[in-house]
Motif scaffolding. Sequence first.
Motif, PDB file in Angstrom:
ATOM      1  N   UNK A 227       0.715  -0.974   0.343  1.00 49.62           N
ATOM      2  CA  UNK A 227      -0.075   0.451  -0.105  1.00 49.62           C
ATOM      3  C   UNK A 227       1.065   1.194   0.428  1.00 49.62           C
ATOM      4  N   UNK A 228       0.978   2.097  -1.648  1.00 43.18           N
ATOM      5  CA  UNK A 228       1.005   3.585  -1.319  1.00 43.18           C
ATOM      6  C   UNK A 228       0.534   4.514  -0.622  1.00 43.18           C
ATOM      7  N   UNK A 229       0.226   4.540   0.232  1.00 43.25           N
ATOM      8  CA  UNK A 229      -1.096   6.202   1.055  1.00 43.25           C
ATOM      9  C   UNK A 229      -0.492   7.345   0.132  1.00 43.25           C
ATOM     10  N   UNK A 230      -1.757   8.508  -0.091  1.00 40.16           N
ATOM     11  CA  UNK A 230      -1.408   8.768   0.134  1.00 40.16           C
ATOM     12  C   UNK A 230      -0.123  10.273  -0.792  1.00 40.16           C
ATOM     13  N   UNK A 231       0.476  10.130  -1.110  1.00 36.24           N
ATOM     14  CA  UNK A 231       1.837  11.164  -1.223  1.00 36.24           C
ATOM     15  C   UNK A 231       2.992   9.571  -0.445  1.00 36.24           C
ATOM     16  N   UNK A 232       2.917   9.048  -1.137  1.00 37.14           N
ATOM     17  CA  UNK A 232       4.107   7.898  -0.472  1.00 37.14           C
ATOM     18  C   UNK A 232       4.963   7.346  -1.150  1.00 37.14           C
ATOM     19  N   UNK A 233       5.956   7.195  -1.141  1.00 41.62           N
ATOM     20  CA  UNK A 233       7.050   6.508  -2.350  1.00 41.62           C
ATOM     21  C   UNK A 233       8.175   6.332  -1.646  1.00 41.62           C
ATOM     22  N   UNK A 234       8.617   5.448  -2.125  1.00 40.36           N
ATOM     23  CA  UNK A 234       9.536   4.036  -2.323  1.00 40.36           C
ATOM     24  C   UNK A 234      10.549   4.624  -2.027  1.00 40.36           C
ATOM     25  N   UNK A 235      10.626   6.049  -1.830  1.00 40.10           N
ATOM     26  CA  UNK A 235      11.880   7.254  -1.725  1.00 40.10           C
ATOM     27  C   UNK A 235      11.563   8.507  -0.903  1.00 40.10           C
ATOM     28  N   UNK A 236      11.744   8.486  -0.084  1.00 39.99           N
ATOM     29  CA  UNK A 236      11.424  10.113   0.631  1.00 39.99           C
ATOM     30  C   UNK A 236      11.833  11.472  -0.328  1.00 39.99           C
ATOM     31  N   UNK A 237      13.555  10.539  -0.437  1.00 36.98           N
ATOM     32  CA  UNK A 237      14.488  11.337  -1.218  1.00 36.98           C
ATOM     33  C   UNK A 237      14.476  12.248  -2.558  1.00 36.98           C
ATOM     34  N   UNK A 238      13.249  10.687  -3.544  1.00 38.42           N
ATOM     35  CA  UNK A 238      13.545  10.908  -4.318  1.00 38.42           C
ATOM     36  C   UNK A 238      14.029  10.438  -5.645  1.00 38.42           C
ATOM     37  N   UNK A 239      15.039   9.885  -4.991  1.00 38.00           N
ATOM     38  CA  UNK A 239      16.415   8.844  -5.139  1.00 38.00           C
ATOM     39  C   UNK A 239      15.847   7.772  -6.124  1.00 38.00           C
ATOM     40  N   UNK A 240      16.710   7.082  -7.505  1.00 38.83           N
ATOM     41  CA  UNK A 240      16.221   5.945  -7.741  1.00 38.83           C
ATOM     42  C   UNK A 240      16.855   4.588  -6.736  1.00 38.83           C
ATOM     43  N   UNK A 241      15.853   3.353  -6.962  1.00 39.70           N
ATOM     44  CA  UNK A 241      16.584   2.555  -5.728  1.00 39.70           C
ATOM     45  C   UNK A 241      16.613   1.365  -6.293  1.00 39.70           C
ATOM     46  N   UNK A 242      17.944   0.564  -6.721  1.00 40.85           N
ATOM     47  CA  UNK A 242      17.921  -0.685  -7.374  1.00 40.85           C
ATOM     48  C   UNK A 242      18.263  -2.000  -5.913  1.00 40.85           C
ATOM     49  N   UNK A 243      18.104  -2.894  -6.773  1.00 39.21           N
ATOM     50  CA  UNK A 243      18.413  -4.227  -6.039  1.00 39.21           C
ATOM     51  C   UNK A 243      18.633  -5.117  -6.457  1.00 39.21           C
ATOM     52  N   UNK A 244      19.150  -6.719  -6.577  1.00 38.92           N
ATOM     53  CA  UNK A 244      19.021  -8.314  -6.619  1.00 38.92           C
ATOM     54  C   UNK A 244      17.990  -8.302  -7.147  1.00 38.92           C
ATOM     55  N   UNK A 245      17.826  -9.273  -7.924  1.00 40.34           N
ATOM     56  CA  UNK A 245      16.603  -9.590  -8.601  1.00 40.34           C
ATOM     57  C   UNK A 245      15.444  -9.307  -9.525  1.00 40.34           C
ATOM     58  N   UNK A 246      13.956  -9.688  -9.253  1.00 39.19           N
ATOM     59  CA  UNK A 246      12.900  -9.643 -10.467  1.00 39.19           C
ATOM     60  C   UNK A 246      11.944  -9.062  -9.631  1.00 39.19           C
ATOM     61  N   UNK A 247      11.041  -8.026 -10.087  1.00 36.22           N
ATOM     62  CA  UNK A 247      10.253  -8.203  -9.542  1.00 36.22           C
ATOM     63  C   UNK A 247       8.588  -7.889 -10.594  1.00 36.22           C
ATOM     64  N   UNK A 248       7.437  -8.423  -9.793  1.00 32.91           N
ATOM     65  CA  UNK A 248       6.302  -8.227 -10.843  1.00 32.91           C
ATOM     66  C   UNK A 248       5.098  -7.708  -9.673  1.00 32.91           C
ATOM     67  N   UNK A 249       4.017  -6.971 -10.186  1.00 32.25           N
ATOM     68  CA  UNK A 249       3.185  -5.978  -9.242  1.00 32.25           C
ATOM     69  C   UNK A 249       2.091  -5.922 -10.059  1.00 32.25           C
ATOM     70  N   UNK A 250       0.810  -5.662  -9.364  1.00 39.20           N
ATOM     71  CA  UNK A 250      -0.790  -5.979  -9.878  1.00 39.20           C
ATOM     72  C   UNK A 250      -1.220  -5.373  -9.414  1.00 39.20           C
ATOM     73  N   UNK A 251      -1.217  -3.768  -9.688  1.00 48.42           N
ATOM     74  CA  UNK A 251      -1.978  -3.143  -8.824  1.00 48.42           C
ATOM     75  C   UNK A 251      -3.506  -2.941  -9.100  1.00 48.42           C
TER      76      UNK A 251
END
Length: 222
Positions: A148-172
Amino acid sequence: MSPVVVPPVGARIRQARTARGMSLRGLAREIGVSASLISQIETGKSQPSVSTLYAITTALSIPVESLFDGYDGIDGEEAAPVPAPASPVAGPPGTVLHALAAFAADPGHRIGPLVRAEEREVLELDSGVVWERLGHVPGADVDFLLVTYRPGGASSGSGGLMRHPGTEYGYLTSGELVLTLGFEEYTLRPGDAVSFESTTPHRYRNDGDEPAVGVWFVFSMP
């Protein structure tokens, strides 16, 4: 119905860091944040953002899913291992029997095969993001999450992009979510799905007025 709240993320992080002989400042240097931020996360005074959490677990060489696992609750100490029952009859890897045997092998360290809504474990992260664990098969490096991303929520508060090992699949399933992936930007709406290598720089954010909710599978590299 109240979801199950897992023990503090910070205590788990401190346990993993000290087990690897890494200093607080050393971890901070490794992921490019201040030592005071790591200290605040470990003591529970602050919650990590999604991007910071992935950076920490990558630096410590632990899967994110380990932050949900069994734990005694005092100073980050691990729970005493649960004695394994007599070995069940198991088939070769990849078979249904093998999967069932994996579930039975350690009842104290598994979620499932059925996880009811009131039993889901929850991680509250910084920047308006909530992870709810939907299940886990022992030995599988997969995060199966209701996100859940609440209104105004983000995976990075600083605005920077992230990267990490692996693969991701998402369905909204509801709301709208903006995905920045490399140099491209996409708006996800209910019914939209994404899949990409997590090593590609990315960031999610919710610019709308209602929560954006979806189901995510994140496969970690072995």
